[in-house]
Write an enzyme that holds these catalytic residues in place. Structure first.
Site, PDB file in Angstrom:
ATOM      1  N   GLY A  72       0.812  -1.211   0.000  1.00  0.00           N
ATOM      2  CA  GLY A  72       0.000   0.000   0.000  1.00  0.00           C
ATOM      3  C   GLY A  72       0.844   1.259   0.000  1.00  0.00           C
ATOM      4  N   GLU A  73       1.891   1.254   0.800  1.00  0.00           N
ATOM      5  CA  GLU A  73       2.755   2.427   0.862  1.00  0.00           C
ATOM      6  C   GLU A  73       3.564   2.595  -0.423  1.00  0.00           C
ATOM      7  OE1 GLU A  73       1.570   1.190   4.854  1.00  0.00           O
ATOM      8  OE2 GLU A  73       2.452   0.118   3.161  1.00  0.00           O
ATOM      9  N   VAL A  74       3.982   1.472  -1.025  1.00  0.00           N
ATOM     10  CA  VAL A  74       4.686   1.557  -2.310  1.00  0.00           C
ATOM     11  C   VAL A  74       3.777   2.161  -3.367  1.00  0.00           C
ATOM     12  CG1 VAL A  74       5.757   0.230  -4.172  1.00  0.00           C
ATOM     13  CG2 VAL A  74       6.248  -0.352  -1.788  1.00  0.00           C
ATOM     14  N   ALA A  77       3.437   5.820  -2.890  1.00  0.00           N
ATOM     15  CA  ALA A  77       4.644   6.563  -3.251  1.00  0.00           C
ATOM     16  C   ALA A  77       4.837   6.665  -4.757  1.00  0.00           C
ATOM     17  CB  ALA A  77       5.870   5.906  -2.625  1.00  0.00           C
TER      18      ALA A  77
END
Length: 363
Positions: A72-74, A77
């Protein structure tokens, strides 16, 4: 730009020493963690040298470093990284994750255009070796990854660092309360905390960050790919306008129970003239179903047949209660079936609990 702590604050040395001592004592359990995870996801058996920051090659030329814990964070970003890759193709990128699925996503999005390694554990020696090896000129940390030794190490090496797309829930804030003195000092080493919302910014400030700024959620900048748009059109044509649900981020052994649960639930709620619009298997094994009428049912733990038996009894009670209040079953707002032998029901504007049940209704 807020004033950041460029020097050690009073008490920092003692707090860091206590925190690091606790991590060293617990460090043998990191092996247990990797091994136990490895039996489910074999990638956890690989690349242990990166987890402990032991690198065989020589230190690299300076880079921009971004940390995103998992998929999710990738994904969040991606808009930022893609813009910077286009504008500054000369920049060397190092992206760290903690999970193998995050690693796979980095490779899927950028291939060899960026370098991926796992972020080492937050031991003083590991974080120092990591920073010395990769020599970042800038650090970008996505969302809620607060590792004190890493943040202090960035400060000590005079590497500017930012929290980007910052997110901090009330629950996380409560969980950090025992480390608040240490984390507050660590947050004040950052150049800025860029939060998703006013609420996130306020909670970061309560934790000790200096003047967090609200910049919005990067996930809203994610543009669907041409393949995704085409896939959506194909699925829409295939199902003919019927509701569509997705079981996302599942492991193979989780997909069959989701399908079985969906197959069981729809016939059971049919007497209420409704269907299951969304079904979720939550991390701790709780089932949650949202009906197309808007009602949310917390099904809780249990085998499908056990939950089905409770749901059948529940549907009958819903019809009885709705008739008693002279309201339709579409007035049901939320229900709680998580307690064996009992449940609570909330109608919009009316609350009623079965006499032999004690649970609190979830909204």
């Amino acid at each position: 730009m807020p004033n950041v702590a460029k020097r050690k604050e009073p008490g920092e040395g003692v707090l860091r020493a206590l925190y690091s001592f606790a991590l060293y004592v617990l460090s043998p359990f990191t092996l247990y963690h990797l091994i136990s995870r490895g039996f489910r996801v074999h990638e956890y058996f690989r690349r242990w040298d990166e987890r402990y920051a032991t690198y065989g090659s020589q230190p690299r030329r300076p880079c921009v470093w971004l940390h995103a814990v998992s998929v999710g964070e990738v994904n969040a970003a991606a808009p930022l990284v893609n813009v910077l890759l286009r504008q500054r193709p000369d920049i060397r990128w190092v992206i760290t994750t903690i999970t193998p699925t995050g690693s796979e996503r980095v490779r899927a999005l950028w291939g060899e255009r960026v370098e991926h390694v796992y972020l080492p554990y937050d031991l003083p020696g590991s974080t120092a070796r990591f920073l010395q090896h990769f020599q970042p000129s800038l650090g970008l940390i996505m969302e809620t990854e607060l590792w004190p030794n890493l943040l202090f190490g960035l400060r000590d090496a005079r590497i500017p660092a930012y929290i980007v797309n910052g997110r901090l829930s009330q629950r996380s804030l409560r969980g950090y309360r025992f480390l608040r003195a240490l984390l507050g000092r660590a947050l004040r080493t950052l150049r800025a905390v860029l939060a998703q919302s006013e609420g996130d910014a306020e909670r970061f400030a309560q934790l000790g960050a200096v003047q967090p700024r609200v910049t919005g959620n990067l996930k809203f900048d994610i543009a669907p790919t041409a393949d995704a748009a085409q896939f959506a059109r194909e699925v829409g044509a295939r199902i003919g306008g019927r509701p569509c649900w997705i079981a996302a981020s599942t492991h193979p052994e989780e997909e069959a129970p989701v399908l079985e649960m969906h197959r069981l639930l729809n016939p059971l709620v049919a007497p209420l003239d409704t269907k299951v619009a969304q079904l979720a298997l939550q991390p701790r094994g709780n089932w949650q179903a949202e009906l197309d009428s808007g009602a949310v049912i917390e099904l809780g733990h249990g085998m499908p047949r056990d939950l089905a038996a409770r749901l059948t009894q529940f549907v009958g009670t819903v019809k009885e209660v709705a008739a008693r209040h002279q309201r339709g079953v579409d007035a049901v707002e939320a229900a709680d079936l998580r307690h064996a032998g009992g449940y609570a029901l909330r109608l919009r504007g009316v609350s009623t609990v079965r006499p032999d049940a004690q649970p609190a209704v979830k909204r």
